[in-house]
Design an enzyme around this catalytic site. Structure first.
Site, mmCIF file in Angstrom:
data_model
loop_
_atom_site.group_PDB
_atom_site.id
_atom_site.type_symbol
_atom_site.label_atom_id
_atom_site.label_comp_id
_atom_site.label_asym_id
_atom_site.label_seq_id
_atom_site.Cartn_x
_atom_site.Cartn_y
_atom_site.Cartn_z
ATOM 1 N N GLU A 114 0.706 -0.987 -0.192
ATOM 2 C CA GLU A 114 -0.275 0.533 -0.004
ATOM 3 C C GLU A 114 0.838 1.110 -0.126
ATOM 4 O OE1 GLU A 114 -3.012 -0.429 2.901
ATOM 5 O OE2 GLU A 114 -4.313 -1.626 2.053
ATOM 6 N N HIS A 148 -8.968 -6.962 15.008
ATOM 7 C CA HIS A 148 -9.166 -6.957 12.857
ATOM 8 C C HIS A 148 -9.281 -8.710 12.361
ATOM 9 C CE1 HIS A 148 -9.100 -6.403 8.427
ATOM 10 N NE2 HIS A 148 -8.178 -5.400 8.487
ATOM 11 N N CYS A 166 13.590 15.203 -0.833
ATOM 12 C CA CYS A 166 12.446 15.109 -1.883
ATOM 13 C C CYS A 166 12.226 16.832 -2.656
ATOM 14 C CB CYS A 166 10.955 15.313 -0.705
ATOM 15 S SG CYS A 166 10.786 13.609 -0.040
ATOM 16 N N TRP A 199 -10.028 -0.226 12.192
ATOM 17 C CA TRP A 199 -9.466 0.789 12.101
ATOM 18 C C TRP A 199 -10.445 2.050 11.427
ATOM 19 C CZ3 TRP A 199 -10.529 1.824 6.907
ATOM 20 C CH2 TRP A 199 -10.190 1.011 5.736
ATOM 21 N N GLU A 229 -6.525 -8.159 -0.671
ATOM 22 C CA GLU A 229 -7.087 -7.965 0.557
ATOM 23 C C GLU A 229 -8.867 -7.383 0.993
ATOM 24 O OE1 GLU A 229 -5.252 -4.468 3.568
ATOM 25 O OE2 GLU A 229 -3.225 -5.717 2.520
ATOM 26 N N GLU A 289 -3.829 -4.543 15.385
ATOM 27 C CA GLU A 289 -4.435 -4.786 14.407
ATOM 28 C C GLU A 289 -5.263 -6.826 15.390
ATOM 29 O OE1 GLU A 289 -2.324 -4.679 10.717
ATOM 30 O OE2 GLU A 289 -3.198 -3.318 9.901
HETATM 31 C C1 GLA Z 1 -4.214 -2.932 4.597
HETATM 32 C C2 GLA Z 1 -3.057 -3.507 4.965
HETATM 33 C C3 GLA Z 1 -2.426 -5.046 6.023
HETATM 34 C C4 GLA Z 1 -3.896 -3.725 7.309
HETATM 35 C C5 GLA Z 1 -5.014 -3.695 6.213
HETATM 36 C C6 GLA Z 1 -5.834 -4.359 7.630
HETATM 37 O O1 GLA Z 1 -4.864 -2.912 3.554
HETATM 38 O O2 GLA Z 1 -2.327 -3.448 3.522
HETATM 39 O O3 GLA Z 1 -1.400 -4.783 5.864
HETATM 40 O O4 GLA Z 1 -3.055 -3.115 7.703
HETATM 41 O O5 GLA Z 1 -5.177 -3.007 5.531
HETATM 42 O O6 GLA Z 1 -7.321 -3.301 7.342
HETATM 43 ZN ZN ZN Z 2 11.799 12.590 1.250
#
Ligand code: GLA
Ligand code: ZN
Length: 681
Positions: free
Chosen positions: A150, A362, A160, A319, A311, A359
């Site tokens: 992500e 989660h 930067c 979250w 995912e 988490e």
């Molecule tokens: C993201 C991240 C995961 C996890 C999920 C929780 O998608 O890639 O590592 O933290 O959120 O929802």
């Molecule tokens: Zn930077």
């Protein structure tokens, strides 16, 4: 096709055995088998484990786990672990730490936290990717690479700043050209030397406005900084991509995207990905059509090729403000929603729920109780056996759409960096209004970029095409000339790629195509509204509809008026026009209409163009999609309602792949259930 090595819909997800003692591993493998899990994403956040100091690399746990999984028939989506740098690195080489929007140098902590222009980050992330690729290049469990995780977040550090200046030099060539592009003579901003240019944040041009958005004094620099940061993160990704490809040229590479994630221009990113993957986290109240639009956006990044659902949660998130459970049947239904719209994998975060840190609440396939006797596990196992039954039937099949909605990141940034005319304008929400009306009418849509080929579509819709990039107006003219239909809206055709206004009257470069001149733009208070009075004889439309937010005051220049404003001093001026242009036509919706208008109008336009809905009729809450391959058509019908709903398949007939039932005519679909109907040839 990614699934060649394992020709079925991959089923699995993020698995972090590095956070567990070994006896747990065998339990996990036992339960994976019960759940039909055949892919595990390993090593996502294990950088600190794998490299305890600058020169030491330890992969013992990973060797063992890769072998174990392989022995059990589970393939591996192998992450490069570079989304969170180790603590020793932050201490020894502070250049890996970002500087935030407020101008503060960050300390160690969090994740997705490395400066993409840090020489240290680049050196060690690439080295890690190489080490992993060299080590596992011949491992039979290795199915696909998962670079970092992500990507996102902007950095404003000195590295930067330097890199930004180099980026600008490459883009514009000279400081004079930068001054021109940004209209720097405004407020005495003329630059004389490259090193006078600093990143735009609260220390310079930007602030967080009270509606949570980034506000800026200079759209030009802010827009370029978005482009530059997206490119910088992409460069970090590409370096790792090249590193693994050196050793494994035939293993596909991806990184997990996040739908309409504002910070990164995914159209640019997708060009460097072998397959698109993304993480889908709707909440209980996310409209189903919004999730559908996100899947379609992700599918559109690579010309409709199948994508990976990398995912989703088996049950709840941690979250969100309110982390609802997925109701019985919903995890299955939403998994198939992804498949219906082009996914060839169904994967979770996470396979086993962690015991500490943020988490631990989660959802996971294996919950804290640690065994298979949970509702969530049972639902996962049932889905696992269904996916097994589906085999390779759907793999690599394609969604065919005759309608396209244009989505453009540069335009999104520019619209929302704009000071005026209204803070109510939210780009993705406006797109969703058009998408939703088509979704409700069971009309397939592709969500594509402005660089895509329009020629295969009968209708192209570009809500709020504020920025017209070079060449796009001409491309649209050619498309309409050749017989295509085009719809755009208020606040379109205003600026060029640098957010500089096109002089000579709005909608600038689109003026000829649309046959209108927009003289002024009125922004309405949330408490205000206007009306669109339908004037031309238009079967299927009501006499009048509500509208608001923005109202363009337009004059026809060759176009015909279909609706006019019903209120205010511009009562009687056009609110909807259509311009015949070559063999096609171009529509201008001068205001933001109520949903009912789009629900009445868009299906009508589609019907007139011979664009058929996927089912004859369906109540609210029914979703349809069609995937095709080798002449076979698979009609997905999903019921998002908790109660049974009747769907009219009309003359279509076929066999449901999941139950082998024959279906045709008017049929009842149980609550939260679905069909995948292989239509009779
Ligand atoms: C993201 C991240 C995961 C996890 C999920 C929780 O998608 O890639 O590592 O933290 O959120 O929802
Ligand atoms: Zn930077």
């Amino acid at each position: 096709m990614i699934n060649a090595q394992k020709p079925k819909i991959w089923y699995g997800g993020d698995y972090n055995p590095d956070q567990w003692e070994k006896p747990v591993w065998d339990e996990d493998l036992r339960m994976f088998k019960l759940a039909g899990i055949d892919v595990a994403t390993l090593n996502v956040f294990a950088w600190a484990n794998n490299q305890p100091d600058e020169d030491t690399y330890e992969f013992g746990w990973l060797d063992e786990m890769m072998d174990k999984l392989h022995a059990d028939g589970v393939g591996v989506c192998l992450a490069t672990s570079t989304a969170a740098h180790p603590a020793w690195m932050a201490k020894k080489y502070p250049d890996v730490l970002r500087v935030d929007f407020e101008g503060r140098k960050r300390k160690f902590g969090g994740r997705h936290n490395s400066c993409p222009n840090s020489p240290t980050y680049r050196k060690y992330s690439v080295r890690m990717a190489e080490k992993l690729a060299e080590r596992y290049k011949d491992h039979p469990a290795l199915l696909i690479w998962h670079i970092s995780n992500e990507y996102g977040g902007y950095c404003y550090c000195d590295n930067c700043a330097e890199a930004f200046r180099a980026w600008l030099q490459k883009r514009y060539g000279s400081i004079a050209a930068v001054n021109k592009a940004w209209n720097a003579s405004f407020w005495g901003h003329t630059f004389y030397d490259w090193d006078e240019i600093v990143p735009p944040n609260v220390l310079s041009e930007e602030w967080r406005s009270w509606n949570g958005r980034t506000a800026t004094n200079f759209q030009g620099i802010s827009l370029d900084y978005c482009r530059f940061q997206s490119d910088s993160l992409l460069e970090a990704y590409k370096l790792e991509y090249d590193a693994v490809k050196k050793f494994t040229p035939n293993i596909p590479v991806t990184t997990n995207l996040m739908g309409a994630f504002k910070e990164l221009d995914y159209h640019k990113w997708a060009k460097h990905m072998d397959v698109v993957s993304w993480d889908n986290y709707p909440s209980l109240d996310t409209p189903y059509s919004y999730t559908a639009m996100m899947h379609d956006l992700m599918r559109g990044l690579k010309e409709g090729q199948p994508f990976m659902l990398m995912e989703q949660t088996p049950s709840q998130q941690n979250w969100q403000p309110y982390n609802s459970l997925k109701r019985p049947g919903v995890m299955r239904l939403w998994s198939y929603q992804a498949v219906a719209r082009g996914a060839d994998t169904v994967m979770f975060f996470q396979l086993r729920r962690s015991i500490g840190a943020c988490e631990k609440y989660h959802g996971a396939v294996i919950e804290h109780v640690g065994n298979e006797n949970t509702r969530v596990f049972r639902e996962c196992a049932e889905l696992g056996s269904e996916l097994f039954k589906l085999g390779d039937s759907l793999l690599d099949s394609r969604v065919q759409a005759k309608v396209a909605i244009l989505f453009d990141w540069d335009n999104w940034w520019a619209v929302e960096l704009s000071s005026g005319p209204t803070i109510a304008l939210k780009y993705v929400e406006e797109l969703h209004k058009y998408y939703d009306a088509l979704y409700q009418a069971n009309i397939a849509v592709d969500v594509i970029g402005v660089d895509a080929d329009f020629s295969g579509y009968d209708l192209v819709i570009a809500p709020v095409m504020y920025m017209v990039k070079s060449g796009v107006a001409k491309k649209l003219e050619e498309y309409v000339q050749a017989g295509g239909s085009f719809i755009t809206t208020y606040f379109s055709g205003i600026v060029n790629e640098n957010d500089i206004v096109t002089l000579g009257g709005y909608p600038g470069e689109l003026r000829k195509l649309l046959g209108i001149w927009s003289e002024e733009i009125d922004a309405l208070l949330p408490s205000q509204s206007n009306r669109m009075i339908v004037t031309a004889s238009s079967e299927g439309l009501k006499e009048s509809y509500g509208c608001g937010m923005l109202c363009d005051l337009i004059h026809p220049e060759g176009s015909s008026v279909v609706a006019e404003y019903g209120e205010d001093f511009y009562k009687g001026m056009p609110a909807l026009t259509v311009n015949k242009f070559g063999a096609g036509e171009a529509w201008y919706v001068a205001t933001s209409p109520e949903a009912a208008f789009l629900q009445d109008w868009l299906p009508k336009l589609c019907a007139e163009r011979g664009i058929e809905p996927l089912v004859a009729s369906s109540p609210v809450g029914i979703e349809t999609s069609l995937r095709e391959k080798d002449g076979a058509k698979y009609l997905f019908v999903l019921n998002h309602n908790a109660e049974a709903s009747r769907v009219s398949l009309g003359l279509q007939a076929g066999t449901d792949l999941l139950t082998d039932k024959r279906l045709t005519g008017d049929v009842e679909l149980a609550g939260r259930d679905l069909w995948i109907i292989k239509l009779d040839a």
